[in-house]
Design an enzyme around this catalytic site. Sequence first.
Site, mmCIF file in Angstrom:
data_model
loop_
_atom_site.group_PDB
_atom_site.id
_atom_site.type_symbol
_atom_site.label_atom_id
_atom_site.label_comp_id
_atom_site.label_asym_id
_atom_site.label_seq_id
_atom_site.Cartn_x
_atom_site.Cartn_y
_atom_site.Cartn_z
ATOM 1 N N HIS A 1 33.503 44.193 46.487
ATOM 2 C CA HIS A 1 34.335 45.355 46.801
ATOM 3 C C HIS A 1 34.945 45.217 48.068
ATOM 4 O O HIS A 1 35.619 46.401 48.494
ATOM 5 C CB HIS A 1 33.585 46.626 46.753
ATOM 6 C CG HIS A 1 32.456 46.416 45.621
ATOM 7 N ND1 HIS A 1 31.140 46.212 45.563
ATOM 8 C CD2 HIS A 1 32.582 47.035 44.287
ATOM 9 C CE1 HIS A 1 30.621 46.233 44.590
ATOM 10 N NE2 HIS A 1 31.403 46.809 43.598
ATOM 11 N N HIS B 1 35.754 44.906 37.536
ATOM 12 C CA HIS B 1 35.163 43.484 37.765
ATOM 13 C C HIS B 1 35.498 42.649 36.431
ATOM 14 O O HIS B 1 35.074 41.668 36.359
ATOM 15 C CB HIS B 1 33.753 43.553 38.201
ATOM 16 C CG HIS B 1 33.246 44.406 39.251
ATOM 17 N ND1 HIS B 1 33.942 43.964 40.619
ATOM 18 C CD2 HIS B 1 32.725 45.328 39.557
ATOM 19 C CE1 HIS B 1 33.272 44.761 41.551
ATOM 20 N NE2 HIS B 1 32.392 45.502 40.930
#
Lengths: 336, 214
Positions: free
Chosen positions: A223, A58
């Site tokens: 995700h 991330h």
Amino acid sequence: MLKKFINDPEKVVDEMLEGFLEAHGNRIKRLETSRAVVRREAPIKGKVGLVTGGGSGHKPAFIGYVGEGLMDGVAVGNIFASPSAQQIHDTVKAVDGGKGVLCVLGNYSGDIMNFDMASDMAKEEGIKVEQVIINDDVGSGSRDQMKNRRGVAGEVVVWKLIGAKAAEGANLEEVKKVAEKANANTRSMGVAHSPCAVPSMKYGGEETFHLGEDEMEIGVGHHGEPGVEKTKMKTADEVTQILAEKVLEDLPFKTADEVNVLISGLGSTALLELYIVYRKLAQILKKRKIKIYRSYIGEFFTSLEMGGFSITLTRLDDELKRLLDAPANSPLFVQA
Amino acid sequence: MSDKEIPYRKVKKMLEEIVDTLGEKKEYLNRLDAEIGDGDHGRTVFETFEKALDKIKLEEKDSDVGTLLKEVGRTIAFSGGAATGPLFGTAFIEAGKAIEGKSEIKLGDWLRSVKAAEEGIKKRGRAQVGEKTMLDTIHWVSESLQKSVDEKESLEKALIRAEKAAQEGMESTRDIVSKRGRSSRLGERTKGHLDPGATSSYYIFSSIIKNCLD
């Protein structure tokens, strides 16, 4: 398959971390006991320690936000997988300066279980630990399912605000209250037109979800979790209109509110596009007489190479405005 | 070698069996996970149990099976990470606690142990049977063991039956719409796919039984 420049899919996190520490080792350090990153000066006496963590992939979250006026420590998980309770526990211990530790995490079952166990372990050792779970993603559940909503880019805003609060010398209770207030006043929603891939092969990985040439997923998760609707591609203005309306109506944000805007690219969307999105969002807010107090446009919380972006709005009061304006200095987030 | 080392050797061999099996099935489990999750389940469970095998210490060789299982569980729960670490770890901790101090594990102990593991997973994962998770495998096992106890079966027969039940439990997840974890966000799209956690649970359980029947 999506192509990637990696050496070994099982070593991506460790090799990334080696590079990261090589580049920023003057300000952060890795714990000897666990894969975790803390500020060089941790633990800081008299300051509430701030810990977050989650799966990797991330960037700049999570480790990019370890620094002054931000987080004190981050437990680093595998790609999209929670760090272990041991890693989190070691991080909590390393940043406890005697004033207690606040853990802030996104609403994901793996993270919650590991943070819960880590907190129990730390408490048994006499460390004061509190926890706030962030669930800003409007795309992952209706208002009556607030508890199931995921934590997404709103986490960055919460980190910024509590980082400033802790730096002011506030106690654990006060910092926790700011985290809860920030979370309660923050809403996000994302969209993607192309997927990401978890590294699993020498030169890449399989797409985590599939979209047709002319399709996009509204409300996509960090995700690649599906959102509210898979639909035909639309223009920047049209997509921004859809996301903004969902976000605005959810809190709801009202006339005369002052807000922080955060537009985050998900990994492979150009800054050029993000400013086109911001242009439209500013128009929408102006029309509703909602004042933009501050704005952040760039990559703040990505999903590997996903193509898309998210919009995050936070309603501000005087305290949150002050905290938002405070300086911050970490490897990947600097504010003078 | 003293008798006291027998539990240690048993548990160690059991872990080796689990690690071997998970190593063989790693890619398959990754593929299952890629269908309804993010594709790393095989690797995650394999690494988790490999770590537990590395850590099981000789100093604990004087412990009974229950205590050893508890220690294995603690390693898995605290250092496993992801969602699988806490869940599998809790299962082993609770299973171990239920038979702590026993030198001989009888059918009734098996039942108590598996039931405790089931309850532990329910609590830790805030999950119920029928939500397309590892619970579906373990619940079929505890039900099968219960029947065997009721029917006063021999331990050997009961374990063979339980192994079959574990497989059926795993297969049952194919028709379930996921309600827990990351895959729950796919809703109806999860139908027709085996749950990776229920599948790895089957392999783990099957390895344990195979090891006990040897």
